[in-house]
Motif scaffolding. Structure first.
Motif, PDB file in Angstrom:
ATOM      1  N   ILE A   7      -3.447  -7.179 -10.408  1.00  0.00           N
ATOM      2  CA  ILE A   7      -3.996  -6.088  -9.612  1.00  0.00           C
ATOM      3  C   ILE A   7      -3.108  -4.864  -9.781  1.00  0.00           C
ATOM      4  O   ILE A   7      -1.972  -4.970 -10.252  1.00  0.00           O
ATOM      5  N   ASN A  67      -9.224  -4.945  -9.391  1.00  0.00           N
ATOM      6  CA  ASN A  67      -8.980  -4.877  -7.951  1.00  0.00           C
ATOM      7  C   ASN A  67     -10.150  -5.422  -7.140  1.00  0.00           C
ATOM      8  O   ASN A  67      -9.994  -6.366  -6.418  1.00  0.00           O
ATOM      9  N   MET A  72     -11.198 -10.086  -4.095  1.00  0.00           N
ATOM     10  CA  MET A  72      -9.738 -10.136  -4.189  1.00  0.00           C
ATOM     11  C   MET A  72      -9.156 -11.330  -3.437  1.00  0.00           C
ATOM     12  O   MET A  72      -8.301 -12.038  -3.959  1.00  0.00           O
ATOM     13  N   PHE A  84       1.283  -7.598  -9.494  1.00  0.00           N
ATOM     14  CA  PHE A  84       0.865  -6.323  -8.920  1.00  0.00           C
ATOM     15  C   PHE A  84       1.605  -5.201  -9.635  1.00  0.00           C
ATOM     16  O   PHE A  84       2.828  -5.115  -9.574  1.00  0.00           O
ATOM     17  N   LYS A 134      -4.836   2.234  -0.668  1.00  0.00           N
ATOM     18  CA  LYS A 134      -5.114   0.854  -1.098  1.00  0.00           C
ATOM     19  C   LYS A 134      -3.881  -0.045  -1.100  1.00  0.00           C
ATOM     20  O   LYS A 134      -3.994  -1.256  -0.909  1.00  0.00           O
ATOM     21  N   ILE A 138      -2.959  -4.113   0.277  1.00  0.00           N
ATOM     22  CA  ILE A 138      -2.595  -5.078  -0.771  1.00  0.00           C
ATOM     23  C   ILE A 138      -1.300  -5.781  -0.399  1.00  0.00           C
ATOM     24  O   ILE A 138      -1.199  -7.010  -0.489  1.00  0.00           O
TER      25      ILE A 138
END
Length: 171
Positions: A7, A67, A72, A84, A134, A138
């Motif tokens: 991601i 993403n 997810m 990530f 975002k 996450i």
């Protein structure tokens, strides 16, 4: 590492990393953009996208980059490794512009068929705001995961060091 979720921001290099890991580890690679976008930039339905993603998750091994919030949590739960790419905004903006120039009037290999590379204002703004809007959710998702190998890279040098160690069997 048998099931790897990658991601990060657009333009960070998720698809390139997926291809590199696939080569090193001999694991099949799946790009969510290629699944989500049909010819002419037409998205598939959410239900179809989730079903196709679930079919991949049921395989013995996989590397999935992208993403897409609708899947997810499923991907993170099933992955044994999460990578990530949390790069600076300027790095990601540079990445999307470089990609646009490189694939001018062409479709990227990691994209749905007949979806020539483009940058519109909405996408530019999405990339520009990614770290602010975002990234916090996450990190929250990642902090709730248990028994996962989580690698967070803040720059290309950190990632390249990891890849070098992996290629030489030191990870």
């Amino acid at each position: 590492m048998e099931k790897i979720a990658i991601i990060g921001g657009s333009g960070a290099g998720k698809s390139t990393l997926a291809q590199t890991l696939g080569r090193i580890l001999q694991i099949p690679v799946y790009h969510l953009d290629a699944i989500h976008w049909q010819p002419g930039w037409v998205p598939i339905t959410s239900e179809a996208f989730i079903k196709k993603t679930e079919n991949i998750l049921n395989k013995e091994s996989w590397i999935i980059d992208g993403n897409y919030g609708s899947t997810m949590d499923l991907r993170l739960q099933q992955a044994d490794t999460v990578i990530f790419l949390h790069y600076k905004t300027v790095h990601c903006l540079y990445g999307i512009i470089k990609r646009r120039i490189h694939y001018r009037n062409k479709t990227r290999p990691d994209m749905g068929e007949d979806c020539p590379e483009k940058i519109d204002w909405e996408f530019f703004q999405w990339v520009r705001k990614f770290n602010k809007t975002k990234v916090p959710p996450i990190y929250k998702r990642l902090s709730s995961l248990e028994d996962k190998n989580i690698h967070i890279f803040k720059n290309r040098k950190e990632l390249n060091t990891f890849l070098d160690k992996l290629e030489h069997g030191n990870v």
